[in-house]
Design a protein around this motif. Structure first.
Motif: not given
Ligand SMILES: C[S@@+](CC[C@H](N)C(=O)[O-])C[C@H]1O[C@@H](n2cnc3c(N)ncnc32)[C@H](O)[C@@H]1O
Length: 221
Positions: A147, A95, A118-119, A71-72, A90-91, A41-42, A66-68, A138-140
């Motif tokens: 994006y 998470h 998948a986003a 936190y963000s 969020e994928f 997370a950030v 990109g939720t994880l 903030d994802a892949d």
């Molecule tokens: C760096 S983390 C996000 C951190 C979050 N933004 C935070 O700061 O609290 C990246 C997230 O993106 C998700 N992710 C990866 N590929 C993805 C996709 N194709 N579509 C949506 N989410 C994806 C991952 O599962 C992960 O939970």
């Protein structure tokens, strides 16, 4: 002291010096850790920066890719007025489940929606006639060019787009590095440079998360 431990110590100092104690966010990180989510997370100062950008912009509609564990999402959701909306994509269903619990405990369930998938599949389901004021990507990172293109489609002049992790410990400037994340970030920056409807910069950062950086984009036209 290594560079990394110095950066982490300064982050801890800045967090103590400038950010109020935050049991809700601490609990969100604890739940994420206990559920086995990666610690990516950030950082607290970065979360605060996102919150401030959203408030400076007066954001009423926010999109996060990109939720994880949310936190963000909580930092951004707290910037919204009561009738504001945040959609976070969020994928990974595991998470998303942790994020939903954290968002509920933060009192934001009424204005935050977590969409699972998948986003690149969920982005086309978002209404194009309700532009977002702020997009946080903030994802892949390999998909960052897509994006960015979607973010541009779903915003309007005056909207802000923030992209995290664009420096990757300097790998972005290493011509020998052709890993998918680095290639994706470079391709996104090429698109941004060629796009007349935006103005952008990128800033390198160090901190508890290491050496990285973010790209800040203003939609101008
Ligand atoms: C760096 S983390 C996000 C951190 C979050 N933004 C935070 O700061 O609290 C990246 C997230 O993106 C998700 N992710 C990866 N590929 C993805 C996709 N194709 N579509 C949506 N989410 C994806 C991952 O599962 C992960 O939970």
């Amino acid at each position: 002291m290594t560079d990394q431990s110095l950066w982490a110590a300064v982050d801890a100092h800045l967090t103590d010096a400038l950010l109020p104690a935050d049991p809700v966010l601490d609990a969100a990180l604890r739940r994420s850790h206990d559920a086995g989510l990666p610690a990516i997370a950030v950082s607290p100062p970065q979360g605060r920066m996102l919150n401030l950008i959203a408030r400076i912009r007066g954001a009423r509609r926010i999109l996060e890719i990109g939720t994880l564990g949310g936190y963000s999402t909580i930092w951004l959701g707290r910037a919204l007025p009561h009738d504001g909306r945040l959609t976070t994509l969020e994928f990974d269903p595991a998470h998303a489940e942790v994020a939903r619990a954290n968002i509920a405990d933060a009192g934001l369930a009424d204005r935050v929606e977590v969409r699972v998938g998948a986003a690149l599949d969920t982005l086309p389901t978002l209404p194009a006639d309700e532009p977002f004021d702020l997009v946080f990507i903030d994802a892949d990172k390999n998909n960052n060019p897509h994006y960015f293109t979607w973010a541009l489609k779903l915003t309007r002049p005056g909207s802000v787009i923030v992209v995290d992790n664009v420096v990757r410990a300097g790998k972005i400037a290493d011509p020998a590095d052709d890993s998918p994340f680095v290639v994706g970030i470079r391709a996104m920056h090429e698109l941004i440079k060629a796009e007349p409807r935006v103005e952008a910069t990128a800033v390198q950062t160090v901190g508890e998360k290491g050496y990285d950086g973010f790209t800040l984009i203003l939609v101008t036209g």
